[in-house]
Design a protein around this motif. Structure first.
Motif, short mmCIF file in Angstrom:
data_model
loop_
_atom_site.label_atom_id
_atom_site.label_comp_id
_atom_site.label_asym_id
_atom_site.label_seq_id
_atom_site.Cartn_x
_atom_site.Cartn_y
_atom_site.Cartn_z
N ASN A 71 40.36 3.38 -32.45
CA ASN A 71 40.38 2.94 -33.84
C ASN A 71 39.63 1.62 -33.97
N VAL A 72 38.53 1.65 -34.74
CA VAL A 72 37.70 0.46 -34.95
C VAL A 72 37.63 0.10 -36.44
N THR A 73 38.62 0.53 -37.19
CA THR A 73 38.62 0.35 -38.64
C THR A 73 38.49 -1.13 -39.02
N THR A 74 39.30 -1.98 -38.44
CA THR A 74 39.28 -3.40 -38.79
C THR A 74 37.92 -4.03 -38.52
N GLN A 75 37.32 -3.72 -37.38
CA GLN A 75 36.03 -4.28 -37.04
C GLN A 75 34.94 -3.80 -38.00
N VAL A 76 34.96 -2.52 -38.35
CA VAL A 76 33.95 -1.97 -39.26
C VAL A 76 34.08 -2.60 -40.64
N ILE A 77 35.30 -2.69 -41.15
CA ILE A 77 35.52 -3.28 -42.47
C ILE A 77 35.07 -4.74 -42.47
N LYS A 78 35.41 -5.47 -41.44
CA LYS A 78 35.01 -6.88 -41.35
C LYS A 78 33.49 -7.00 -41.37
N LEU A 138 31.22 -4.77 -42.43
CA LEU A 138 30.64 -4.29 -43.69
C LEU A 138 30.86 -5.28 -44.82
N SER A 139 32.02 -5.93 -44.84
CA SER A 139 32.31 -6.85 -45.94
C SER A 139 31.42 -8.09 -45.88
N SER A 140 30.91 -8.41 -44.72
CA SER A 140 30.04 -9.58 -44.62
C SER A 140 28.56 -9.19 -44.67
N TYR A 141 28.25 -7.91 -44.74
CA TYR A 141 26.87 -7.45 -44.75
C TYR A 141 26.19 -7.76 -46.08
N ARG A 142 25.30 -8.70 -46.09
CA ARG A 142 24.50 -9.07 -47.24
C ARG A 142 25.32 -9.38 -48.49
N GLY A 143 26.58 -9.68 -48.33
CA GLY A 143 27.41 -10.06 -49.47
C GLY A 143 27.66 -8.94 -50.47
N GLN A 144 27.40 -7.69 -50.09
CA GLN A 144 27.58 -6.56 -50.99
C GLN A 144 28.98 -5.97 -50.83
N SER A 145 29.62 -5.68 -51.93
CA SER A 145 30.95 -5.06 -51.89
C SER A 145 30.79 -3.56 -51.69
N ILE A 146 31.60 -3.01 -50.82
CA ILE A 146 31.61 -1.55 -50.68
C ILE A 146 32.81 -0.95 -51.40
N SER A 147 33.61 -1.78 -52.04
CA SER A 147 34.83 -1.27 -52.67
C SER A 147 34.63 -0.92 -54.14
N SER A 148 33.51 -1.29 -54.74
CA SER A 148 33.24 -0.99 -56.14
C SER A 148 31.79 -0.54 -56.27
N ILE A 149 31.61 0.75 -56.56
CA ILE A 149 30.30 1.37 -56.54
C ILE A 149 29.87 1.72 -57.96
N PRO A 150 28.83 1.08 -58.49
CA PRO A 150 28.35 1.46 -59.83
C PRO A 150 27.86 2.91 -59.82
N SER A 151 28.17 3.64 -60.88
CA SER A 151 27.81 5.06 -60.91
C SER A 151 26.88 5.44 -62.04
N GLY A 152 26.51 4.49 -62.88
CA GLY A 152 25.63 4.81 -64.00
C GLY A 152 26.40 5.23 -65.24
N PHE A 153 27.72 5.30 -65.14
CA PHE A 153 28.59 5.60 -66.27
C PHE A 153 29.95 4.97 -65.98
N THR A 154 30.79 4.89 -66.99
CA THR A 154 32.13 4.33 -66.80
C THR A 154 33.04 5.39 -66.20
N VAL A 155 33.58 5.10 -65.03
CA VAL A 155 34.47 6.04 -64.34
C VAL A 155 35.88 5.87 -64.91
N ASP A 156 36.41 6.96 -65.44
CA ASP A 156 37.77 6.95 -66.00
C ASP A 156 38.80 7.56 -65.07
N ARG A 157 38.38 8.54 -64.28
CA ARG A 157 39.34 9.27 -63.46
C ARG A 157 38.64 9.85 -62.24
N VAL A 158 39.32 9.80 -61.10
CA VAL A 158 38.87 10.45 -59.88
C VAL A 158 40.06 11.21 -59.33
N TYR A 159 39.83 12.45 -58.95
CA TYR A 159 40.90 13.24 -58.35
C TYR A 159 40.30 14.29 -57.43
#
Length: 139
Positions: A92-99, A101-122
């Motif tokens: 398990n290398v989850t913590t290392q990967v997240i750490k 990725l979160s410092s990579y070029r200051g880009q967030s991977i937790s909020s992804i623009p989609s070209g429209f307003t996302v109301d629901r995901v299922y």
């Protein structure tokens, strides 16, 4: 928004300029991988949920088994994503990967623009158990 709360679980892309519905099914993923000539890779929508979609990846290319799991959800106005597990050769290398990725070029991977307003995901199970991720929103 004009989407039905109980839309059928079927692959159907809708974008009428106001309402957006995008789907990604396991059969679509398998076909895209096969069409591209990719072998030894498995990507799938796992399970069903009224509020998120879990995508899993596995490969053992060159004797290097790797797997990851990402949960997608509505982070209105964007598509939200959370890496929930990453393993490399069974470790398990989850913590290392997240750490890293979160410092990579200051880009967030937790909020992804989609070209429209996302109301629901299922995620849901379509015919013959073909699980799919559904993203619904509006412009």
């Amino acid at each position: 928004m004009a989407l039905a709360s109980n839309a059928p679980c079927a692959a159907a892309q809708v974008d009428d300029g106001t309402t957006v519905r995008q789907t990604l099914s396991n059969s679509q993923i398998s076909k895209a991988l096969a069409d591209s000539g990719t072998t030894g890779v498995t990507i799938a929508v796992q399970g069903t949920s009224p509020t998120s979609a879990r995508i899993t990846y596995y490969s053992d290319l060159g004797g290097m088994p790797i797997s990851w799991t990402i949960d997608f959800y509505a982070a209105t106005p964007n598509l939200g994503a959370v890496i929930t597990q990453v393993t490399l050769r069974g470790i398990n290398v989850t913590t290392q990967v997240i750490k890293n990725l979160s410092s990579y070029r200051g880009q967030s991977i937790s909020s992804i623009p989609s070209g429209f307003t996302v109301d629901r995901v299922y995620s849901c199970a379509g015919t013959k158990g073909d699980n799919m991720m559904v993203v619904e929103g509006h412009r």
